[in-house]
Design a protein around this motif. Structure first.
Motif, PDB file in Angstrom:
ATOM      1  N   ARG A  34       0.833  -1.206   0.000  1.00 19.40           N
ATOM      2  CA  ARG A  34       0.000   0.000   0.000  1.00 19.40           C
ATOM      3  C   ARG A  34       0.863   1.250   0.000  1.00 19.40           C
ATOM      4  NH1 ARG A  34      -4.492   2.778   2.122  1.00 19.40           N
ATOM      5  NH2 ARG A  34      -3.920   4.551   3.417  1.00 19.40           N
ATOM      6  N   GLU A  35       1.841   1.310   0.898  1.00 23.27           N
ATOM      7  CA  GLU A  35       2.646   2.524   1.007  1.00 23.27           C
ATOM      8  C   GLU A  35       3.578   2.689  -0.197  1.00 23.27           C
ATOM      9  OE1 GLU A  35       1.493   4.505   2.846  1.00 23.27           O
ATOM     10  OE2 GLU A  35       1.116   3.818   4.893  1.00 23.27           O
ATOM     11  N   HIS A  36       4.032   1.596  -0.775  1.00 28.00           N
ATOM     12  CA  HIS A  36       4.850   1.671  -1.982  1.00 28.00           C
ATOM     13  C   HIS A  36       4.044   2.293  -3.118  1.00 28.00           C
ATOM     14  CE1 HIS A  36       6.958   0.134  -5.616  1.00 28.00           C
ATOM     15  NE2 HIS A  36       8.040   0.279  -4.873  1.00 28.00           N
ATOM     16  N   ARG A  37       2.841   1.789  -3.325  1.00 29.25           N
ATOM     17  CA  ARG A  37       1.994   2.369  -4.369  1.00 29.25           C
ATOM     18  C   ARG A  37       1.609   3.796  -3.999  1.00 29.25           C
ATOM     19  NH1 ARG A  37      -1.044   0.705  -8.702  1.00 29.25           N
ATOM     20  NH2 ARG A  37      -2.793   2.057  -9.227  1.00 29.25           N
ATOM     21  N   GLY A  38       1.309   4.022  -2.729  1.00 28.93           N
ATOM     22  CA  GLY A  38       0.895   5.349  -2.293  1.00 28.93           C
ATOM     23  C   GLY A  38       1.965   6.397  -2.498  1.00 28.93           C
ATOM     24  N   ASP A  39       3.202   6.072  -2.177  1.00 28.13           N
ATOM     25  CA  ASP A  39       4.292   7.028  -2.391  1.00 28.13           C
ATOM     26  C   ASP A  39       4.429   7.361  -3.871  1.00 28.13           C
ATOM     27  OD1 ASP A  39       4.997   7.264   0.300  1.00 28.13           O
ATOM     28  OD2 ASP A  39       6.489   5.668   0.209  1.00 28.13           O
ATOM     29  N   GLY A  40       4.288   6.353  -4.728  1.00 33.67           N
ATOM     30  CA  GLY A  40       4.334   6.609  -6.161  1.00 33.67           C
ATOM     31  C   GLY A  40       3.165   7.447  -6.631  1.00 33.67           C
TER      32      GLY A  40
END
Length: 284
Positions: free
Chosen positions: A158-164
């Motif tokens: 989630r946070e990986h996609r969110g940061d992107g």
């Protein structure tokens, strides 16, 4: 691999993390530490992997929160509870939430263990560069129990996609509140009342952001997405997909499809158990 396959997988894995934001168990755990229910608990719970950061870092990494709102609670939260204590409470809250929503049989199933293994394998290809929330969570240990390992992996993905996605919003020229207003116009997120309350935006600030989006031709007079607004959102999502393709390319088509299947089953069970109150969603 088709980048939309990653989005489909994300859409069913992500709720296994986000269910905790609507659940009583994490809120109760944070309250036992002395954190105020609501904004303080949410901000501290999500920011804790970053350490004792200030309001500026939280505003930057969360993107769509009013900085003045954040500054009311951060760094004051760290005088109430250390990030380490908050992280432990967060994990206990996630455990209680998943036990209630999915049931003990599902938690002990071979499907849960398989889903956790696949999701963790996907995270092996996540990148730390320019992804502060992902990177901070990636430094945390993987829990031993499969359902918590899956929750941890869901958090990382989630946070990986969110940061992107935040990078994509910046490319689109959208401020934090403008991104919220545009997303709310789709009717596929929580209501504007919930967004204003939880992100700390006033009705006047919301209306001003809506006016700016109208001036750009992204919303019509009724506050609905125009063709240009839908196109901009589509471009931002496509860029987000490309920035988030590595975990699913690493997993491969067959394993990504299997993780999607398994996570979809768990997410459907969680939804049926009331994980996401329907009255909170819509334009509002």
């Amino acid at each position: 691999m088709d980048t939309t396959a990653g989005r489909r997988c994300h859409n069913v894995v992500n709720p296994l993390h986000t269910a905790m934001y609507f659940a009583p168990e994490p809120a109760d755990e944070f309250a036992t530490l002395g954190l105020e229910r609501g904004a303080m608990a949410y901000l501290a719970g999500r920011a804790a992997p970053l350490g004792t950061v200030g309001a500026g870092t939280v505003t930057a990494t969360f993107y769509n929160f009013n900085h003045e709102h954040v500054a009311r609670y951060i760094p004051a939260a760290w005088t109430v509870a250390t990030p380490e204590a908050v992280l432990a409470a967060r994990l206990r809250g996630a455990d209680g939430t998943l036990r209630r929503l999915l049931g003990e049989e599902a938690l002990a199933s071979k499907e849960m263990a398989e889903a956790a293994e696949l999701a963790l394998r996907a995270t092996e290809a996540c990148r730390r560069e320019a992804r502060p929330l992902y990177a901070a969570n990636a430094d945390l240990p993987v829990p031993e129990e499969p359902h918590l390992a899956l929750w941890h992996a869901a958090t990382l993905l989630r946070e990986h996609r969110g940061d992107g996605h935040l990078a994509a919003l910046a490319v689109a020229g959208l401020s934090g509140i403008e991104a919220l207003v545009l997303h709310n116009a789709t009717g596929k997120t929580v209501t504007s009342a919930v967004l204003k309350h939880t992100r700390g935006w006033s009705a006047e600030q919301w209306a001003a952001a809506r006016d700016r989006l109208r001036e750009r031709g992204l919303l019509d007079e009724a506050g609905d997405l125009t063709e240009a607004g839908a196109a901009l959102r589509g471009e931002a999502e496509a860029l987000t997909d490309r920035l988030d393709s590595a975990p699913y390319d690493h997993l491969g088509p067959a394993a990504t499809a299997r993780l999607t299947e398994l996570a979809d089953g768990f997410t459907r069970t969680a939804r049926a158990a009331g994980a996401f109150p329907t009255q909170l969603f819509g334009k509002g």
